[in-house]
Design a protein around this motif. Structure first.
Motif, PDB file in Angstrom:
ATOM      1  N   MET A 184       0.819  -1.212   0.000  1.00 15.99           N
ATOM      2  CA  MET A 184       0.000   0.000   0.000  1.00 15.99           C
ATOM      3  C   MET A 184       0.858   1.270   0.000  1.00 15.99           C
ATOM      4  O   MET A 184       0.420   2.319  -0.471  1.00 15.99           O
ATOM      5  CB  MET A 184      -0.942  -0.008   1.211  1.00 15.99           C
ATOM      6  CG  MET A 184      -1.888  -1.201   1.237  1.00 15.99           C
ATOM      7  SD  MET A 184      -2.811  -1.424  -0.320  1.00 15.99           S
ATOM      8  CE  MET A 184      -3.995  -0.075  -0.187  1.00 15.99           C
ATOM      9  N   ASP A 185       2.082   1.178   0.502  1.00 19.55           N
ATOM     10  CA  ASP A 185       2.979   2.344   0.481  1.00 19.55           C
ATOM     11  C   ASP A 185       3.360   2.683  -0.953  1.00 19.55           C
ATOM     12  O   ASP A 185       3.352   3.852  -1.355  1.00 19.55           O
ATOM     13  CB  ASP A 185       4.261   2.063   1.291  1.00 19.55           C
ATOM     14  CG  ASP A 185       3.976   1.943   2.777  1.00 19.55           C
ATOM     15  OD1 ASP A 185       2.905   2.404   3.212  1.00 19.55           O
ATOM     16  OD2 ASP A 185       4.811   1.373   3.501  1.00 19.55           O
ATOM     17  N   LEU A 186       3.687   1.646  -1.731  1.00 17.50           N
ATOM     18  CA  LEU A 186       4.050   1.872  -3.131  1.00 17.50           C
ATOM     19  C   LEU A 186       2.847   2.423  -3.906  1.00 17.50           C
ATOM     20  O   LEU A 186       2.985   3.345  -4.709  1.00 17.50           O
ATOM     21  CB  LEU A 186       4.547   0.566  -3.773  1.00 17.50           C
ATOM     22  CG  LEU A 186       5.081   0.658  -5.205  1.00 17.50           C
ATOM     23  CD1 LEU A 186       6.247   1.633  -5.294  1.00 17.50           C
ATOM     24  CD2 LEU A 186       5.495  -0.714  -5.727  1.00 17.50           C
ATOM     25  N   LEU A 187       1.659   1.872  -3.635  1.00 15.24           N
ATOM     26  CA  LEU A 187       0.437   2.364  -4.284  1.00 15.24           C
ATOM     27  C   LEU A 187       0.230   3.845  -3.957  1.00 15.24           C
ATOM     28  O   LEU A 187      -0.087   4.648  -4.839  1.00 15.24           O
ATOM     29  CB  LEU A 187      -0.780   1.547  -3.838  1.00 15.24           C
ATOM     30  CG  LEU A 187      -2.143   2.056  -4.329  1.00 15.24           C
ATOM     31  CD1 LEU A 187      -2.263   1.934  -5.845  1.00 15.24           C
ATOM     32  CD2 LEU A 187      -3.281   1.298  -3.657  1.00 15.24           C
ATOM     33  N   ALA A 188       0.432   4.207  -2.704  1.00 15.65           N
ATOM     34  CA  ALA A 188       0.238   5.602  -2.287  1.00 15.65           C
ATOM     35  C   ALA A 188       1.237   6.520  -2.992  1.00 15.65           C
ATOM     36  O   ALA A 188       0.903   7.648  -3.367  1.00 15.65           O
ATOM     37  CB  ALA A 188       0.394   5.724  -0.773  1.00 15.65           C
TER      38      ALA A 188
END
Length: 491
Positions: free
Chosen positions: A389-393
């Protein structure tokens, strides 16, 4: 059936830093598990707008990842697959930059598609509405070419400019790509997005007769250079069956949603229905660098009136179940929730799609390994990765939830995970056991099933129950049958 060992699908940088690092991993902790590797685009820039699928120079290795010598070293003793990006190039490629500057004066101008290339007499509303595209909106971007405003054909993103395969310039370019790859040690070519190449007025511009002709031409080039071709097309399952008759290999994109359906409902009949008709010359996957395909088991505008492999309400239920199993994280990465969206895919790691249930997850992988074809295992799936989810953000690109950048320490830690160790045991069996060169037989009854391979006295079997995720793998060794893997070991 020719015996083909499993292959790893990975980005060189996101798993191992670079090409020499990838080779060290395959020769080291992953030794014996894989007979080949599909290295996702390693051309400059490998970290572009679409993670390498927007090549500025498709004939070179990005120097940050290594060289053609490193690709050849990777191919020593194993099969290397690489992408031939047939439909488009980067808007920053040398040829297109020249067209931007000089317009029709550029010798490369015919290579690139505009609205007028396909519709020289103009396009009607009906013509435009008919064009098949996996994303919302029309596939055109307004650009200035040699001082003139033009509608340039961009099927995927404005950074990826479509090429016109009716022109000698396009074929000169594609031949140079095939030559570079095959002389660099690549013996399997994956044709990316080839379904979009046959754009013709009066059609939906997808999987047209022209597409077949272009595919055939590339297959001929590949065979002349000793390489095999894998065609990548998402669509109705009957299309895959048709394509399989014309090429070396097709993806079995129907398998992942059918396995997920089986392991989340205990219902095996849809999977069994597919096993009865699926092409044997398939590359099997669970997850890939793209999302989990849903269109591949559903109805399709491309085949009106023909049912899918899963009823619409079962597909809807499956998508909701994946979102629930992932704690809602996949919902944030899928469809209109994320840019660069593919409307036909759910973006989620396969481990999260099965609620991080080790037994069901390993069973899913075993089902893949036992089904006929060449199994390809995605690096995040191999390492039982969870949604990033960090990469998506950071990127806002939905598919990035399943494209984690692993550090060496993370890889080392993941290799101790029970579900990872169990997958590697299954992969080593699939890679080395003589039974898999023989005949495949299967049987299902309710939620229970048996998949078996037999070659002479050699035998390997998977007995399982989709309802509770239990399984047992047995295989012959030195004349006796032994248990290789069991769900009991996963708790």
């Amino acid at each position: 059936m020719t015996h083909h060992g499993p292959q790893l699908i990975t980005y060189a940088d996101r798993l191992a830093g670079d090409l020499p690092g990838l080779r060290a991993l395959l020769d080291g902790p992953l030794a014996g598990a894989f007979g080949g590797v599909h290295v996702l685009p390693f051309y400059p820039p490998y970290d572009g707008a679409d993670a390498g699928f927007d090549p500025r120079d498709h004939t070179q290795v990005d120097p940050r990842l290594g060289s053609w010598d490193d690709v050849r070293a990777l191919a020593d003793g194993r099969t290397v697959m690489a992408d031939v990006i047939v439909n488009h190039v980067s808007a920053d490629s040398e040829r297109f930059v020249d067209v931007r500057e000089r317009g029709e004066e550029s010798p490369h101008a015919p290579m690139f598609l505009t609205l007028g290339s396909v519709f020289p007499l103009g396009a009607t509303e009906e013509d435009l509405a008919r064009i098949y595209r996996p994303r919302p909106g029309l596939p055109f971007t307004v650009m200035t070419l040699g001082g003139r405003r033009r509608l340039v054909w961009t099927t995927f993103t404005p950074d990826q400019v479509d090429i016109d395969l009716r022109t000698p310039q396009a074929w000169e370019y594609l031949t140079s790509v095939v030559d570079a790859l095959t002389s660099g040690g690549v013996s399997m070519l994956r044709l990316d997005a080839v379904g979009y190449t046959g754009k013709e007025a009066g059609t939906d511009c997808f999987m047209t007769p022209a597409t077949d002709a272009y595919t055939e031409r590339i297959v001929e080039q590949a065979h002349a250079r000793g390489a095999q071709v894998l065609v990548e097309v998402h669509g109705h399952h009957t299309q895959q069956i048709d394509i399989a008759r014309k090429v070396d290999l097709v993806y079995d994109f129907a398998l992942p949603p059918l396995v997920l359906h089986a392991l989340t409902t205990g219902e095996l009949e849809p999977l069994a229905g597919w096993l009865r008709i699926r092409p044997a010359n398939s590359v099997t996957v669970l997850d890939t660098h793209d999302g989990i395909g849903i269109v591949d088991v559903g109805t399709s505008d491309l085949r009106p009136g023909e049912p899918g492999l899963l009823a619409p309400e079962k597909i809807d239920a499956l998508v909701e179940r994946i979102h629930d199993n992932s704690g809602g994280t996949s919902r944030q990465a899928t469809g209109a929730a994320a840019s660069n969206l593919d409307l036909y895919q759910v973006n989620c790691t396969f481990y999260d799609a099965l609620a991080r249930d080790d037994r069901r997850y390993v069973l899913a992988r075993l089902l893949q390994l036992f089904v006929p074809g060449i199994p390809q295992v995605y690096y995040v799936g191999l390492l039982a990765g969870v949604n990033d989810m960090d990469l998506l953000a950071r990127t806002g690109v939905g598919r990035d939830v399943n494209r984690h950048h692993y550090t060496p320490a993370e890889v080392e830690a993941a290799l101790t995970h029970p579900a990872v160790a169990a997958q590697l045991t299954g992969l080593r069996l699939r890679s080395s056991h003589a039974a898999f060169a023989g005949e495949f037989a299967w049987d299902v009854d309710g939620s229970r099933g048996t998949f078996a391979w037999t070659a002479g006295d050699e035998r390997a079997t998977l007995a399982f129950d989709a309802a509770d995720g239990s399984f047992e793998v047995r295989a012959t060794q030195d004349g006796a049958e032994r248990v290789v893997l069991t769900s009991a070991a996963l708790g």
